[in-house]
Design a protein around this motif. Structure first.
Motif, PDB file in Angstrom:
ATOM      1  N   GLY A   1      10.866 142.837 -65.107  1.00  0.00           N
ATOM      2  CA  GLY A   1       9.852 143.657 -65.364  1.00  0.00           C
ATOM      3  C   GLY A   1       9.338 144.877 -64.310  1.00  0.00           C
ATOM      4  O   GLY A   1       9.443 144.732 -63.194  1.00  0.00           O
TER       5      GLY A   1
ATOM      6  N   LEU B   1      11.951 141.932 -69.242  1.00  0.00           N
ATOM      7  CA  LEU B   1      10.344 141.478 -69.260  1.00  0.00           C
ATOM      8  C   LEU B   1       9.825 142.786 -69.072  1.00  0.00           C
ATOM      9  O   LEU B   1      10.188 143.688 -68.733  1.00  0.00           O
ATOM     10  CB  LEU B   1      10.196 140.353 -68.324  1.00  0.00           C
ATOM     11  CG  LEU B   1      10.068 139.176 -68.866  1.00  0.00           C
ATOM     12  CD1 LEU B   1      11.179 138.376 -68.731  1.00  0.00           C
ATOM     13  CD2 LEU B   1       9.158 138.080 -67.838  1.00  0.00           C
ATOM     14  N   SER B   2       9.028 143.250 -69.493  1.00  0.00           N
ATOM     15  CA  SER B   2       7.713 144.277 -70.139  1.00  0.00           C
ATOM     16  C   SER B   2       8.570 145.595 -69.814  1.00  0.00           C
ATOM     17  O   SER B   2       9.768 145.767 -70.539  1.00  0.00           O
ATOM     18  CB  SER B   2       6.753 143.950 -69.171  1.00  0.00           C
ATOM     19  OG  SER B   2       7.410 143.712 -67.602  1.00  0.00           O
TER      20      SER B   2
ATOM     21  N   ARG C   1      10.446 139.217 -73.447  1.00  0.00           N
ATOM     22  CA  ARG C   1       9.366 139.421 -74.091  1.00  0.00           C
ATOM     23  C   ARG C   1       8.938 140.807 -73.354  1.00  0.00           C
ATOM     24  O   ARG C   1       9.416 140.896 -71.817  1.00  0.00           O
ATOM     25  CB  ARG C   1       8.616 138.168 -73.308  1.00  0.00           C
ATOM     26  CG  ARG C   1       8.461 138.184 -72.611  1.00  0.00           C
ATOM     27  CD  ARG C   1       7.326 136.750 -72.390  1.00  0.00           C
ATOM     28  NE  ARG C   1       7.692 136.055 -70.759  1.00  0.00           N
ATOM     29  CZ  ARG C   1       8.182 135.556 -70.232  1.00  0.00           C
ATOM     30  NH1 ARG C   1       9.484 135.124 -70.809  1.00  0.00           N
ATOM     31  NH2 ARG C   1       7.755 135.465 -68.866  1.00  0.00           N
ATOM     32  N   VAL C   2       7.638 141.769 -74.233  1.00  0.00           N
ATOM     33  CA  VAL C   2       6.902 142.117 -73.123  1.00  0.00           C
ATOM     34  C   VAL C   2       5.926 141.754 -72.584  1.00  0.00           C
ATOM     35  O   VAL C   2       5.548 142.318 -71.895  1.00  0.00           O
ATOM     36  CB  VAL C   2       6.500 143.992 -74.099  1.00  0.00           C
ATOM     37  CG1 VAL C   2       5.850 144.308 -73.263  1.00  0.00           C
ATOM     38  CG2 VAL C   2       8.075 144.045 -74.775  1.00  0.00           C
ATOM     39  N   MET C   3       5.759 140.497 -73.085  1.00  0.00           N
ATOM     40  CA  MET C   3       4.195 139.329 -72.712  1.00  0.00           C
ATOM     41  C   MET C   3       4.643 138.612 -73.069  1.00  0.00           C
ATOM     42  O   MET C   3       4.310 138.529 -74.589  1.00  0.00           O
ATOM     43  CB  MET C   3       2.808 140.917 -72.979  1.00  0.00           C
ATOM     44  CG  MET C   3       1.292 140.333 -72.134  1.00  0.00           C
ATOM     45  SD  MET C   3       0.659 141.028 -72.667  1.00  0.00           S
ATOM     46  CE  MET C   3       0.550 143.285 -71.928  1.00  0.00           C
TER      47      MET C   3
ATOM     48  N   ALA D   1      -0.734 136.002 -70.857  1.00  0.00           N
ATOM     49  CA  ALA D   1      -1.198 137.071 -70.327  1.00  0.00           C
ATOM     50  C   ALA D   1      -1.440 137.808 -71.212  1.00  0.00           C
ATOM     51  O   ALA D   1      -2.667 138.123 -71.614  1.00  0.00           O
ATOM     52  CB  ALA D   1      -0.061 137.993 -69.191  1.00  0.00           C
ATOM     53  N   MET D   2      -0.715 138.033 -72.841  1.00  0.00           N
ATOM     54  CA  MET D   2      -1.711 138.454 -73.866  1.00  0.00           C
ATOM     55  C   MET D   2      -2.957 137.530 -74.365  1.00  0.00           C
ATOM     56  O   MET D   2      -3.232 138.353 -74.873  1.00  0.00           O
ATOM     57  CB  MET D   2      -0.914 138.090 -75.149  1.00  0.00           C
ATOM     58  CG  MET D   2      -0.750 138.925 -76.266  1.00  0.00           C
ATOM     59  SD  MET D   2       0.341 138.502 -77.830  1.00  0.00           S
ATOM     60  CE  MET D   2       1.885 139.301 -76.499  1.00  0.00           C
TER      61      MET D   2
ATOM     62  N   ILE E   1      -5.609 139.747 -72.107  1.00  0.00           N
ATOM     63  CA  ILE E   1      -5.521 141.050 -72.522  1.00  0.00           C
ATOM     64  C   ILE E   1      -6.547 141.214 -73.639  1.00  0.00           C
ATOM     65  O   ILE E   1      -7.752 142.048 -73.396  1.00  0.00           O
ATOM     66  CB  ILE E   1      -4.570 141.916 -71.881  1.00  0.00           C
ATOM     67  CG1 ILE E   1      -3.793 141.933 -71.440  1.00  0.00           C
ATOM     68  CG2 ILE E   1      -4.931 142.906 -73.303  1.00  0.00           C
ATOM     69  CD1 ILE E   1      -4.539 142.126 -70.041  1.00  0.00           C
TER      70      ILE E   1
END
Length: 238
Positions: free
Chosen positions: A78, A120-121, A143-145, A149-150, A153
């Motif tokens: 990412g 990633l991300s 995965r994006v996050m 971390a999710m 946030i």
């Protein structure tokens, strides 16, 4: 999988891909055609240098090899999390990369993404998710996050997110979940060279990810929302 092993499997007729640090670039033979290959390796963090290198490579292909297909090989952790990159405007560099991919598509280049290790991300968003179609190997990590971390946030406890991830692919990592959501066209297993040749031969140019997500049960509302918006436009136009 090491990129050298992957390239030998994807391109049995040979390739001229070279590695410079974590950046991959070159050409390869697929059947009777030559394609261009751009990618990353070593779980590359996408900083300003590598984002610019990828963008420059795409613009060179558009200029020197009109309408030649492009394969994006994806292995990234990412966006690089450094103050220097943030101060230089890494978001603008990654947006520029995404725009270059879109420019190539508009100029007639078929753009295919393949996650062969890790995606990633933002590094995935500006590459594989910008392609005409994105594929993955079975053992890829996508995965994006991350859930930790999710949780930070969204302020939702990580335990609750883990529960949601068990039944909802939007919260869960892995190629199977991104396949269900329509983010991936397919997961490649077996004869990778044949899979690549088939993907390059596909004439599809429309973005069908929302429709695929609805069909596969991973994103049930994206396509209905799109349809409702389009229907509203038609009503107003009438």
């Amino acid at each position: 999988m090491q990129w050298q092993t992957l390239a030998a499997t994807l391109f049995p007729r040979g390739h001229a891909i070279v590695q410079r640090d974590d950046f991959l670039c070159g050409s390869a033979q697929v059947g009777a055609d030559i394609i261009e290959v751009i990618g990353t390796t070593g779980h590359a963090p996408i900083g300003v240098e590598i984002a610019l290198a990828q963008a420059q490579a795409i613009l060179r292909i558009v200029r020197e090899h009109p309408r030649r297909a492009i394969l994006l090989l994806i292995d990234t952790q990412g966006q690089r999390l450094r103050r220097r990159d943030e101060m230089l405007g890494i978001n603008s560099y990654m947006a520029h990369l995404g725009k270059c991919v879109d420019l190539a598509r508009r100029r007639g280049h078929k753009v295919i993404g393949l996650v062969y290790d890790q995606a990633l991300s933002g590094g995935f968003i500006a590459s594989g998710l910008m392609a005409d179609a994105c594929y993955a190997l079975p053992g890829a990590t996508i995965r994006v996050m991350g859930l930790a971390a999710m949780a930070r946030i969204t302020k939702v406890p990580e335990e609750r997110l883990a529960e949601l991830a068990a039944s909802n692919p939007v919260f869960a990592p892995g190629p199977e979940n991104y396949l269900r959501m329509g983010g991936l066209e397919a997961i490649w297993d077996g004869d990778l060279a044949a899979h690549l040749a088939q993907a390059l031969a596909c004439d599809g140019v429309e973005d069908t990810r929302s429709a695929l997500g609805q069909q596969r049960g991973g994103r049930r509302l994206a396509q209905p929302v799109i349809d409702a918006i389009l229907e509203g436009r038609h009503v107003r136009a009438a």
